[in-house]
Design an enzyme around this catalytic site. Structure first.
Site, PDB file in Angstrom:
ATOM      1  N   ASP A  88       0.860  -1.178   0.000  1.00  0.00           N
ATOM      2  CA  ASP A  88       0.000   0.000   0.000  1.00  0.00           C
ATOM      3  C   ASP A  88       0.903   1.237   0.000  1.00  0.00           C
ATOM      4  O   ASP A  88       2.071   1.158   0.397  1.00  0.00           O
ATOM      5  CB  ASP A  88      -0.881  -0.044   1.250  1.00  0.00           C
ATOM      6  CG  ASP A  88      -1.680   1.215   1.464  1.00  0.00           C
ATOM      7  OD1 ASP A  88      -2.352   1.658   0.517  1.00  0.00           O
ATOM      8  OD2 ASP A  88      -1.615   1.770   2.578  1.00  0.00           O
ATOM      9  N   ASP A  90      -0.192   5.016   0.960  1.00  0.00           N
ATOM     10  CA  ASP A  90      -0.412   6.002   2.024  1.00  0.00           C
ATOM     11  C   ASP A  90      -0.312   5.371   3.406  1.00  0.00           C
ATOM     12  O   ASP A  90      -0.942   4.351   3.692  1.00  0.00           O
ATOM     13  CB  ASP A  90      -1.778   6.659   1.854  1.00  0.00           C
ATOM     14  CG  ASP A  90      -1.854   7.503   0.584  1.00  0.00           C
ATOM     15  OD1 ASP A  90      -0.885   8.203   0.292  1.00  0.00           O
ATOM     16  OD2 ASP A  90      -2.886   7.431  -0.113  1.00  0.00           O
TER      17      ASP A  90
END
Length: 297
Positions: A88, A90
């Site tokens: 991922d 963020d």
């Protein structure tokens, strides 16, 4: 005697040293063998057998060692090094949330941050929340995207993680529920092979507040994991995923090793393997890489 499992202990070397007392406690909890140092005062492996009578669970071990700020990860000795990495972006590869940073710059911080928090905690549907947050950006200048990018900070160990796995033959992908405008740049910065995100519509130098195409959400991340493993000709157990939000849960639960990285409470409830204190270097130690083999930034 050979041991089928490994308990890896890791601390954040920037702030702490791995206490000998914590190592002794962990070894006793799993009835393990002598520790193997991966990084002096930062990470060790303790070989053990899950079938050993009286061996503690990962939850018990984690709770017992939490006061020492030690992360604990259990893996099988065989097949520890993974051939696929999906991360991922963020609050995982990056220290913050790009959409929230953009909102703050534009004076919309409180409005968008509230929706982001609810989405990451699984309180509202991800696709709906993303469209709502994106709509707040209508008529904002495209230049704001670049202004935010210039201030983005990578989490410690991000480049080491990607480059070390690539150097050992892994395929790496950055997959985000955020904007592809950022995933392209962050992927290049870290060296990811692939990147995917949601496409923000921009016309005449302004953000329209709309997204182009389908939403890349929780199931899309899991589908990318399936695809990458199929393309590499490997089973899911040979994959590693990492993330912090509720939209990462499907890929974290399906991967051979899914690590919840400084994750939201809802994620920690669902994903047993966690990195709550250490940096992204923990993902390499969990695969048995010694620090001496890391490709540093």
């Amino acid at each position: 005697m050979s041991f089928p499992n490994v308990l890896t202990l890791i601390i954040d070397r920037r702030h702490h040293s791995l206490p000998a007392e914590a190592i002794d406690i962990a070894r006793n909890l799993v009835k393990g063998a002598a520790p193997v140092t991966l990084s002096e005062k930062e990470a060790v492996d303790i070989p053990f057998s899950l079938s050993e009578k009286g061996a503690a669970s990962i939850e018990t071990i984690r709770a017992t060692l939490a006061p020492y700020k030690v992360d604990t990860i259990i893996t099988k000795n065989r097949g520890r090094r993974k051939a696929v990495l999906i991360a991922d972006m963020d609050s995982t590869i990056l220290t913050g949330e790009t959409l929230d940073d953009l909102a703050t710059l534009l004076g919309l911080g409180d409005k968008i941050a509230q929706v982001t928090k609810a989405a990451m905690n699984g309180e509202i549907d991800f696709a709906t929340s993303l469209r709502e947050r994106t709509a707040f950006l209508k008529n904002m200048p495209e230049k704001a995207l670049e202004d935010v990018y210039q201030n983005l900070t990578l989490n410690a160990g991000a480049i080491e993680l990607v480059q070390t796995m690539k150097a050992n033959g892994a395929r790496t992908a950055l997959i985000s529920g955020g904007f592809s405008w950022y995933t392209k740049r962050i992927a290049e910065r870290c060296g990811f092979d692939e990147n995917y995100g949601n496409e923000l519509e921009i016309k005449d130098g302004k953000i329209t507040g709309n997204l182009i195409g389908d939403i890349l959400g929780p199931e899309s991340k899991r589908e990318h994991l399936d695809r990458l493993c199929e393309e590499r000709g490997i089973k899911l157990k040979a994959s590693l995923t990492t993330g912090d939000g509720s939209n990462d849960i499907p890929m974290l639960k399906e991967a051979g090793l899914g690590l919840a990285f400084h994750a939201k409470p809802v994620v920690r409830k669902e994903v047993p393997q966690q990195v709550n204190f250490a940096t992204l270097r923990a993902h390499l130690f969990a695969q048995g890489y010694p620090a001496s083999s890391f490709i540093e930034a």
